[in-house]
Design a protein around this motif. Sequence first.
Motif, short mmCIF file in Angstrom:
data_model
loop_
_atom_site.label_atom_id
_atom_site.label_comp_id
_atom_site.label_asym_id
_atom_site.label_seq_id
_atom_site.Cartn_x
_atom_site.Cartn_y
_atom_site.Cartn_z
N ALA A 10 0.45 -1.27 -0.06
CA ALA A 10 0.07 -0.10 -0.16
C ALA A 10 0.81 1.40 -0.01
N PRO A 11 0.69 1.83 -0.73
CA PRO A 11 1.19 3.38 -0.68
C PRO A 11 0.76 4.45 0.28
N VAL A 12 1.47 5.02 0.97
CA VAL A 12 1.05 5.58 1.95
C VAL A 12 1.29 6.87 1.87
N ILE A 13 -0.64 7.43 1.98
CA ILE A 13 -1.08 8.64 1.32
C ILE A 13 -2.61 8.91 1.31
N GLU A 14 -3.22 10.24 1.15
CA GLU A 14 -4.40 9.60 1.42
C GLU A 14 -5.33 9.91 1.18
N ASP A 15 -5.00 9.78 -0.23
CA ASP A 15 -6.28 9.09 -1.88
C ASP A 15 -6.42 7.59 -1.89
N MET A 17 -6.37 4.88 -1.82
CA MET A 17 -5.16 3.19 -3.02
C MET A 17 -5.28 2.87 -4.16
N ALA A 18 -6.16 2.32 -4.46
CA ALA A 18 -6.59 1.38 -4.89
C ALA A 18 -6.34 1.77 -6.72
N PRO A 19 -5.57 2.82 -7.37
CA PRO A 19 -4.94 2.75 -8.37
C PRO A 19 -3.61 2.21 -8.39
N GLU A 20 -2.70 2.31 -7.46
CA GLU A 20 -1.13 2.01 -6.61
C GLU A 20 -1.46 0.35 -6.68
N VAL A 21 -2.10 -0.09 -5.39
CA VAL A 21 -2.71 -1.63 -5.17
C VAL A 21 -2.95 -2.22 -6.19
N ALA A 22 -3.72 -1.40 -7.23
CA ALA A 22 -3.98 -2.01 -8.58
C ALA A 22 -2.77 -2.30 -9.38
N LYS A 23 -1.59 -1.54 -9.64
CA LYS A 23 -0.84 -1.83 -9.85
C LYS A 23 0.25 -3.39 -9.35
N ALA A 65 5.36 5.98 -5.09
CA ALA A 65 4.24 6.77 -4.14
C ALA A 65 6.24 6.77 -3.03
N ASP A 66 6.26 7.79 -2.91
CA ASP A 66 7.37 8.54 -2.11
C ASP A 66 7.20 7.83 -1.24
N ARG A 67 6.61 7.35 0.00
CA ARG A 67 6.33 5.95 0.69
C ARG A 67 5.53 4.39 0.73
N VAL A 68 6.30 4.03 0.79
CA VAL A 68 5.22 2.31 1.00
C VAL A 68 5.19 1.32 1.37
N SER A 69 4.15 1.07 2.11
CA SER A 69 3.90 -0.14 3.58
C SER A 69 4.11 -1.45 2.42
N THR A 70 4.95 -2.63 3.18
CA THR A 70 4.52 -3.80 2.41
C THR A 70 4.32 -4.72 3.55
N PHE A 71 3.76 -5.75 3.29
CA PHE A 71 3.27 -6.58 4.92
C PHE A 71 3.78 -8.11 3.79
N LEU A 72 4.97 -9.15 4.58
CA LEU A 72 4.99 -10.46 3.50
C LEU A 72 4.48 -11.17 5.02
#
Length: 104
Positions: A10-15, A17-23, A65-72
């Motif tokens: 997930a990008p760390v953004i206010e809007d 996240m769907a477009p970036e998650v789709a990528k 995004a400037d910041r991305v949070s990833t959990f695996l």
Amino acid sequence: MSVVALLSVAPVIEDSMAPEVAKAVDALEDFDVSYETTPMGTILEADEIEELMAAATAAHRAVDADRVSTFLKIDDKRTRDHDAAEKVEAVERELGREPRGERS
């Protein structure tokens, strides 16, 4: 398949996240993994952990995004082959029903 994982990118953004998650999800298409996207993350399955890790890395890098949070979270059961469906079926057998509830 022997390696099952939960991936959340997930990008760390206010809007939205769907477009970036789709990528991130689209990036999985280049790898030998099967996947199912849920509201909280994507379940990945692969024969080899290296393929799963490569797919997760590509998904992470696909997010712009400037910041991305990833959990695996990885379940690498090495004593026998299993898949995500078997895990759900085992819970269903114990419950005697599908493990689902309806919101009121």
